[in-house]
Enzyme design. Sequence first.
Site, PDB file in Angstrom:
ATOM      1  N   TYR A  27      -8.897 -11.065  -6.943  1.00  0.00           N
ATOM      2  CA  TYR A  27      -7.931 -11.128  -8.033  1.00  0.00           C
ATOM      3  C   TYR A  27      -8.130 -12.364  -8.897  1.00  0.00           C
ATOM      4  O   TYR A  27      -7.730 -12.374 -10.060  1.00  0.00           O
ATOM      5  CB  TYR A  27      -6.505 -11.072  -7.470  1.00  0.00           C
ATOM      6  CG  TYR A  27      -6.259  -9.796  -6.711  1.00  0.00           C
ATOM      7  CD1 TYR A  27      -6.182  -8.573  -7.374  1.00  0.00           C
ATOM      8  CD2 TYR A  27      -6.155  -9.799  -5.326  1.00  0.00           C
ATOM      9  CE1 TYR A  27      -5.998  -7.395  -6.679  1.00  0.00           C
ATOM     10  CE2 TYR A  27      -5.970  -8.619  -4.623  1.00  0.00           C
ATOM     11  CZ  TYR A  27      -5.892  -7.425  -5.305  1.00  0.00           C
ATOM     12  OH  TYR A  27      -5.718  -6.267  -4.628  1.00  0.00           O
ATOM     13  N   ARG A  48      -0.879  -2.035  -6.928  1.00  0.00           N
ATOM     14  CA  ARG A  48      -1.091  -3.137  -5.980  1.00  0.00           C
ATOM     15  C   ARG A  48      -1.957  -4.225  -6.631  1.00  0.00           C
ATOM     16  O   ARG A  48      -1.631  -5.415  -6.562  1.00  0.00           O
ATOM     17  CB  ARG A  48      -1.741  -2.582  -4.714  1.00  0.00           C
ATOM     18  CG  ARG A  48      -2.092  -3.613  -3.630  1.00  0.00           C
ATOM     19  CD  ARG A  48      -2.537  -2.840  -2.383  1.00  0.00           C
ATOM     20  NE  ARG A  48      -3.194  -3.669  -1.397  1.00  0.00           N
ATOM     21  CZ  ARG A  48      -2.571  -4.387  -0.467  1.00  0.00           C
ATOM     22  NH1 ARG A  48      -1.252  -4.418  -0.452  1.00  0.00           N
ATOM     23  NH2 ARG A  48      -3.240  -5.086   0.425  1.00  0.00           N
ATOM     24  N   HIS A  91      -2.775   2.227  -5.790  1.00  0.00           N
ATOM     25  CA  HIS A  91      -3.563   1.025  -5.532  1.00  0.00           C
ATOM     26  C   HIS A  91      -3.723   0.202  -6.808  1.00  0.00           C
ATOM     27  O   HIS A  91      -3.851  -1.024  -6.739  1.00  0.00           O
ATOM     28  CB  HIS A  91      -4.929   1.399  -4.953  1.00  0.00           C
ATOM     29  CG  HIS A  91      -5.441   0.420  -3.943  1.00  0.00           C
ATOM     30  ND1 HIS A  91      -4.797   0.188  -2.748  1.00  0.00           N
ATOM     31  CD2 HIS A  91      -6.513  -0.413  -3.958  1.00  0.00           C
ATOM     32  CE1 HIS A  91      -5.458  -0.727  -2.065  1.00  0.00           C
ATOM     33  NE2 HIS A  91      -6.497  -1.111  -2.780  1.00  0.00           N
ATOM     34  N   HIS A 109      -3.339  -9.221   3.527  1.00  0.00           N
ATOM     35  CA  HIS A 109      -4.777  -9.356   3.747  1.00  0.00           C
ATOM     36  C   HIS A 109      -5.026 -10.270   4.943  1.00  0.00           C
ATOM     37  O   HIS A 109      -4.454 -11.354   5.027  1.00  0.00           O
ATOM     38  CB  HIS A 109      -5.465  -9.958   2.515  1.00  0.00           C
ATOM     39  CG  HIS A 109      -5.563  -9.015   1.361  1.00  0.00           C
ATOM     40  ND1 HIS A 109      -5.735  -9.433   0.051  1.00  0.00           N
ATOM     41  CD2 HIS A 109      -5.527  -7.659   1.314  1.00  0.00           C
ATOM     42  CE1 HIS A 109      -5.787  -8.377  -0.740  1.00  0.00           C
ATOM     43  NE2 HIS A 109      -5.668  -7.300  -0.001  1.00  0.00           N
ATOM     44  N   LYS A 163      -1.799  -2.453   8.068  1.00  0.00           N
ATOM     45  CA  LYS A 163      -2.935  -2.030   8.874  1.00  0.00           C
ATOM     46  C   LYS A 163      -2.866  -2.655  10.259  1.00  0.00           C
ATOM     47  O   LYS A 163      -2.464  -3.805  10.416  1.00  0.00           O
ATOM     48  CB  LYS A 163      -4.240  -2.428   8.183  1.00  0.00           C
ATOM     49  CG  LYS A 163      -4.526  -1.641   6.901  1.00  0.00           C
ATOM     50  CD  LYS A 163      -5.867  -2.034   6.308  1.00  0.00           C
ATOM     51  CE  LYS A 163      -6.193  -1.203   5.083  1.00  0.00           C
ATOM     52  NZ  LYS A 163      -7.511  -1.566   4.501  1.00  0.00           N
ATOM     53  N   ARG A 195       0.840  -1.189   0.000  1.00  0.00           N
ATOM     54  CA  ARG A 195       0.000   0.000   0.000  1.00  0.00           C
ATOM     55  C   ARG A 195       0.882   1.249   0.000  1.00  0.00           C
ATOM     56  O   ARG A 195       2.029   1.214   0.454  1.00  0.00           O
ATOM     57  CB  ARG A 195      -0.915   0.023   1.232  1.00  0.00           C
ATOM     58  CG  ARG A 195      -1.819  -1.203   1.375  1.00  0.00           C
ATOM     59  CD  ARG A 195      -2.581  -1.141   2.682  1.00  0.00           C
ATOM     60  NE  ARG A 195      -3.480  -2.280   2.848  1.00  0.00           N
ATOM     61  CZ  ARG A 195      -3.170  -3.410   3.476  1.00  0.00           C
ATOM     62  NH1 ARG A 195      -1.953  -3.546   4.008  1.00  0.00           N
ATOM     63  NH2 ARG A 195      -4.039  -4.391   3.581  1.00  0.00           N
TER      64      ARG A 195
END
Length: 311
Positions: free
Chosen positions: A292, A260, A257, A283, A187, A163
């Site tokens: 994806y 990404r 993004h 994730h 995150k 990110r």
Amino acid sequence: MSESSSQVQAAVADFADHARLVLGRSEHTVRGYQSDLAQLAGTVERFEDFTLDALRRWLADAVRQGKARSTLARRTAAVRAFSTWAYNQGYLDTDVAARLVAPKITRPLPTVLKPETATALVQDPMRATDAAGGTGASGTGADTPEALRDTAMLELLYATGMRVSELTGLNVVDIDLERRMAKVTGKGNKQRVVPFGSEAANAVRTWLNRGRSDLVAEAGEQALFVGSRGRRIDQRQVRRVVERAAADVGAGGVTPHSLRHTAATHLLEGGADLRMVQELLGHSSLQTTQIYTHVSAQRLKKVYDQAHPRA
């Protein structure tokens, strides 16, 4: 507003600290929680009024106001998290909002670049030369510190799928050029180690050896990438770099993004395991990574339609 009627509003401030310090939510998420819950506290002022019917009416009002499904999903997530916290704190006898169901959000498939376009984009800042009268990403030549930095950033974004916040958060010590690994803080302050290829390693090495010292404002600066003022680069500047490089290769509308998404899709199309891509992207849920596979399936269908004689 009386003391009793401000009960929920007062609790929201404590919950925000809990979300930030205990749950590890980002400042952006915490601000979103506070905004949504402040609106809720305007109609549900006391915990004795904090009922499932009241919460459903609050969400129904948002529907009548024409709020987007994404907004309803965010509000549901906020009140569910707040309800669980309030129950654990003894404000509620039951976790009232646990039965709330967030609306399903139809997410558009992400923008994915073709491999040749992605390669051209990440090489763009170094393509032009002063001798040819061209300019790099900084507008003053391809061998400037800014151009070296921009190339290294673009190579890392595409190589790792990290990110933009993770890129700007990198310190020099987080990069191992010999092993070609980067320690990334994602995150919730969760850290992971991601690999990158030789092209990205060469670009970062060149930036460190020939560019970074010319831009760094102070000797003690730890950031891997610095901006024009010599301090840690911000996300907006990285986005501008990506947008400018994308425009130069005729790929408008590309963001960090997008790189990404592109990195993940190209890995899967190259035979990478879905779990590996999940780990690479950071994730928490495999379900998030599975988008994806839909992108790859669409590409497969398009190629099939173009190639098979009876398609």
